[in-house]
Design a protein around this motif. Structure first.
Motif, PDB file in Angstrom:
ATOM      1  N   LYS A   1     -30.755 -29.187  28.341  1.00 51.18           N
ATOM      2  CA  LYS A   1     -30.345 -30.549  27.986  1.00 51.18           C
ATOM      3  C   LYS A   1     -28.848 -30.707  28.187  1.00 51.18           C
ATOM      4  CE  LYS A   1     -31.119 -34.065  24.432  1.00 51.18           C
ATOM      5  NZ  LYS A   1     -31.737 -34.355  23.112  1.00 51.18           N
TER       6      LYS A   1
ATOM      7  N   THR B   1     -38.876 -21.658  25.898  1.00 53.33           N
ATOM      8  CA  THR B   1     -39.151 -22.964  25.303  1.00 53.33           C
ATOM      9  C   THR B   1     -40.359 -22.860  24.384  1.00 53.33           C
ATOM     10  OG1 THR B   1     -39.493 -25.326  25.779  1.00 53.33           O
ATOM     11  CG2 THR B   1     -40.731 -23.770  27.111  1.00 53.33           C
ATOM     12  N   ASP B   2     -40.439 -23.746  23.411  1.00 53.04           N
ATOM     13  CA  ASP B   2     -41.628 -23.861  22.570  1.00 53.04           C
ATOM     14  C   ASP B   2     -42.564 -24.893  23.194  1.00 53.04           C
ATOM     15  OD1 ASP B   2     -40.631 -22.064  20.649  1.00 53.04           O
ATOM     16  OD2 ASP B   2     -39.510 -23.672  19.653  1.00 53.04           O
TER      17      ASP B   2
ATOM     18  N   GLU C   1     -35.734 -30.100  29.675  1.00 51.72           N
ATOM     19  CA  GLU C   1     -34.744 -30.380  28.628  1.00 51.72           C
ATOM     20  C   GLU C   1     -34.799 -29.420  27.452  1.00 51.72           C
ATOM     21  OE1 GLU C   1     -33.399 -35.056  28.685  1.00 51.72           O
ATOM     22  OE2 GLU C   1     -35.023 -34.440  27.359  1.00 51.72           O
ATOM     23  N   ASN C   2     -35.989 -29.004  27.065  1.00 54.45           N
ATOM     24  CA  ASN C   2     -36.127 -28.178  25.860  1.00 54.45           C
ATOM     25  C   ASN C   2     -35.991 -26.683  26.123  1.00 54.45           C
ATOM     26  OD1 ASN C   2     -36.573 -30.437  24.207  1.00 54.45           O
ATOM     27  ND2 ASN C   2     -38.745 -30.467  24.710  1.00 54.45           N
TER      28      ASN C   2
ATOM     29  N   LYS D   1     -44.909 -20.196  22.231  1.00 53.14           N
ATOM     30  CA  LYS D   1     -43.616 -20.031  22.895  1.00 53.14           C
ATOM     31  C   LYS D   1     -43.810 -19.395  24.257  1.00 53.14           C
ATOM     32  CE  LYS D   1     -38.898 -18.300  22.193  1.00 53.14           C
ATOM     33  NZ  LYS D   1     -37.944 -17.706  21.224  1.00 53.14           N
TER      34      LYS D   1
ATOM     35  N   THR E   1     -28.555 -24.841  26.497  1.00 53.64           N
ATOM     36  CA  THR E   1     -29.818 -25.536  26.733  1.00 53.64           C
ATOM     37  C   THR E   1     -29.750 -26.295  28.049  1.00 53.64           C
ATOM     38  OG1 THR E   1     -29.174 -27.594  25.645  1.00 53.64           O
ATOM     39  CG2 THR E   1     -30.084 -25.858  24.242  1.00 53.64           C
TER      40      THR E   1
END
Length: 250
Positions: A71, A117-118, A96-97, A34, A69
């Motif tokens: 996204k 984010t991951d 996006e993530n 992460k 998010t």
């Protein structure tokens, strides 16, 4: 009141006081992990809480605990994105993530924001902070970057590598772009803005650390984590000062 309006005004005030930015990376045994950047602008609330209320109304006095998010943000901006070049659209898709979490309380004098984010491999993080600055190309994009206008745009290419034996953080400077930025009429103002702010890296690994190339690194008790503090001025003007290698025990 829209959240974006409050955040925009908050960032304007944040440039006038000290903030702490913390870059966190957690790496698991399989190389996934992460990534996050935390901004602590609580000193902003201590100095300018009343101004927030007068500028954006009574709602500014309510506590905020929100998550959205990229996204969602990019979906809202799809018409603007469609007008951009394919290259820029590809850069924006990398975001996006990412998730943005905001906690703000005038009563508690708290203003915290996290961009996270991951990842499956640290290779996915190449130039990710610079990519965030691409948001400024959107309509109304001057306020689209959750960590502030220009954050990440320090005229360098940032890369991470990890193979289980060694971890490397490396920023390669674009000298031409950096010179143009330093010669910009706003350079002196930028120095004043960032002079009292800090940039901290906190990296957490699945193995014990043998050594770190930066002598200022502080180790956790289990020697699996390091913390290094820099001035935000170095992050913006001398990003290669934040380069270092980490070697692990066998």
């Amino acid at each position: 009141m829209k959240l974006y309006k409050l955040l925009f005004f908050s960032f304007l005030l944040a440039t006038l006081t000290s903030c702490t930015f913390t870059e966190n990376i957690y790496i698991n045994d399989n190389g996934s992990g992460k990534f996050s950047v935390d901004m602590d602008g609580s000193s902003l609330m201590q100095m300018a809480g009343d101004q927030l209320g007068s500028q954006v109304g009574a709602d500014a006095k309510k506590d905020i605990d929100s998550t959205f998010t990229f996204k969602q943000l990019l979906a809202e901006k799809k018409d603007s994105i469609a007008k951009l070049s394919p290259e820029v659209q590809k850069e924006l898709k990398k975001l996006e993530n990412f998730v943005v979490t905001t906690k703000m309380s005038a009563e508690k004098k708290q203003f915290l924001m996290t961009l996270s984010t991951d990842f499956k491999s640290v290779n996915e993080l190449q130039d990710i902070l610079q990519t965030a600055s691409t948001l400024q190309k959107l309509e109304g994009g001057a306020t689209a970057n959750p960590l502030g206008n220009g954050f990440g745009d320090n005229k360098s290419k940032l890369s991470y590598t990890y193979d289980g034996k060694k971890f490397t953080r490396k920023a390669t400077i674009d000298q031409q772009k950096l010179t143009e930025k330093l010669n910009d009429s706003s350079a002196d103002m930028s120095k004043m803005i960032f002079a009292s702010s800090n940039y901290i890296v906190k990296y957490h690994f699945p193995k014990k650390i043998k050594k770190v190339s930066n002598p200022s690194a502080l180790f956790s008790d289990d020697r699996k984590s390091i913390t290094i503090q820099y001035s935000f001025t170095d992050y913006m003007e001398n990003p290669d000062k934040l380069n270092f290698d980490v070697e692990f025990e066998k």
